[in-house]
Enzyme design. Structure first.
Site, PDB file in Angstrom:
ATOM      1  N   ASP A 113      -8.155  -5.692 -12.176  1.00 37.10           N
ATOM      2  CA  ASP A 113      -7.239  -5.617 -11.029  1.00 37.10           C
ATOM      3  C   ASP A 113      -6.302  -6.817 -10.991  1.00 37.10           C
ATOM      4  OD1 ASP A 113      -8.522  -3.312 -10.301  1.00 37.10           O
ATOM      5  OD2 ASP A 113      -9.546  -4.158  -8.543  1.00 37.10           O
ATOM      6  N   LEU A 156     -13.580   7.528   6.988  1.00 39.83           N
ATOM      7  CA  LEU A 156     -12.400   7.512   7.859  1.00 39.83           C
ATOM      8  C   LEU A 156     -11.884   6.091   8.068  1.00 39.83           C
ATOM      9  CD1 LEU A 156     -13.845  10.059  10.478  1.00 39.83           C
ATOM     10  CD2 LEU A 156     -12.087  10.547   8.761  1.00 39.83           C
ATOM     11  N   GLY A 194     -14.103   1.852   0.011  1.00 43.82           N
ATOM     12  CA  GLY A 194     -14.626   3.206  -0.246  1.00 43.82           C
ATOM     13  C   GLY A 194     -15.631   3.175  -1.394  1.00 43.82           C
ATOM     14  N   ASP A 195     -15.364   2.335  -2.386  1.00 46.58           N
ATOM     15  CA  ASP A 195     -16.296   2.206  -3.519  1.00 46.58           C
ATOM     16  C   ASP A 195     -17.613   1.603  -3.045  1.00 46.58           C
ATOM     17  OD1 ASP A 195     -14.274   3.123  -5.129  1.00 46.58           O
ATOM     18  OD2 ASP A 195     -13.559   1.108  -5.600  1.00 46.58           O
TER      19      ASP A 195
END
Ligand code: RIB
Length: 321
Positions: free
Chosen positions: A13, A229, A266-267
């Site tokens: 990244d 969410l 999310g990971d």
């Protein structure tokens, strides 16, 4: 032997801080630049390992310095890596912009990740023998993902798919081999459009009633769907198997956090969910989801992707068990 097998991507990244995202044609001055380990698969493997589950990682990287770094890092994290090293393709990279509200925009050059050979995945069949969970994402080619799910089925593992990013060829047939699907709002909306030809506004999903969300989730044909969410928590929808829960569907409230960087949250959720399903296998599914929700919230308080994954102890200290 591994309890969780993650089949997924590694990306290096490259992240820039900006006050706001640039518009088309605009050049903005960035703030601090950092580079570090990422890729949805690797982030999830690190999250899972740091939660204390014995974790294996099957991935592809280039025959280059970034790939060598990734392999060494996986070993330092205690992850049992099986790497397909390819000279013809570079290790994956990602360009990430993080704005003042800690939101991100990401572009990935998947390189070697897209070359992960399903035969290489199948050759690691022994790793699946004693595992409980297999976890895959959308940054490899779909045949490799299908091979992972196939091996999961063969050894009766719980098969989790984090459909991120949504692969353009992902279809209802592959989804039939998934036990638990963990899309975010955008991915959920895309899947509904691709699979069920139903258009929804991802930005307004969290405002819809639970009954409505459940009816939408059921259109995907997956036993359990967990829609993350973001700052609004998560929504769980079960089909016939409630996995020990009292209700067919419910929301999990967001945990309090002071986010500095939401990259990889999310990971962290999917990786921690996989680990929690191992530890809390006798408890209702909600127990594992609540734990994953806490770990993900905590991950946003540290900059970086894989580097920001909290340990089990850090989650316990912050939220209790
Ligand atoms: O989910 C965050 C990840 O998406 C980053 O680490 C980046 O590599 C991309 O895969």
């Amino acid at each position: 032997m591994a309890q969780v097998v993650v089949v997924g991507s590694y990306n290096q990244d490259h992240a820039w801080r900006v006050d706001r995202f640039p518009q088309a044609g605009e050049t903005r001055r960035g703030g601090n630049f950092t580079t570090g380990p990422g890729g949805k698969g690797f982030n999830q493997a690190v999250a899972c390992a740091r939660q204390g589950a014995r974790t294996a990682f099957i991935a592809a990287c280039g025959d280059d310095a970034l790939g060598a770094g990734a392999r060494a890092l996986a070993a330092r994290e205690g992850i049992e890596g099986r790497w397909q090293v390819t000279a013809a393709h570079a290790t994956g990279t990602a360009m990430i912009l993080i704005d003042a509200a800690a939101q991100n925009q990401i572009v990935v050059a998947l390189g070697a990740n897209e070359q992960l050979d399903p035969a290489f995945v199948r050759a690691q069949v022994a790793m699946f023998a004693d595992a409980k969970v297999v976890l895959a994402q959308g940054e490899n080619n779909l045949d490799a993902v299908a091979a992972a799910l196939e091996l999961g089925e063969l050894h009766r593992l719980t098969r989790i798919l984090n459909p991120a990013p949504v692969h353009p060829r992902l279809d209802a047939v592959l989804l039939r081999h998934v036990d638990i699907l963990t899309p975010n709002e955008t991915e959920f909306a895309l899947l509904l459009e691709h699979i069920a030809h139903e258009r929804v506004d991802p930005g307004r999903l969290a405002e819809r009633t639970d009954t409505d969300l459940h009816a939408l989730a059921r259109k995907l044909g997956v036993a359990t769907v967990v829609v993350t969410l973001g700052a609004r928590g998560a929504f769980v929808s079960h089909g016939v198997n409630r996995r020990g829960d009292d209700a067919d569907f419910y929301r999990v409230a967001p945990e309090r956090a002071q986010p500095v960087d939401t990259t990889g949250a999310g990971d962290c959720f999917s990786g921690s969910l996989a680990a929690a399903l191992v530890f809390f296998h006798n408890a209702p599914f909600l127990r594992a989801v609540a734990h994953a929700n806490r770990a993900a919230a905590l991950s946003t308080e540290t900059a970086g992707a894989a580097a920001a994954m909290p340990t089990f102890e850090a989650v316990r200290r912050r939220f209790g068990v």
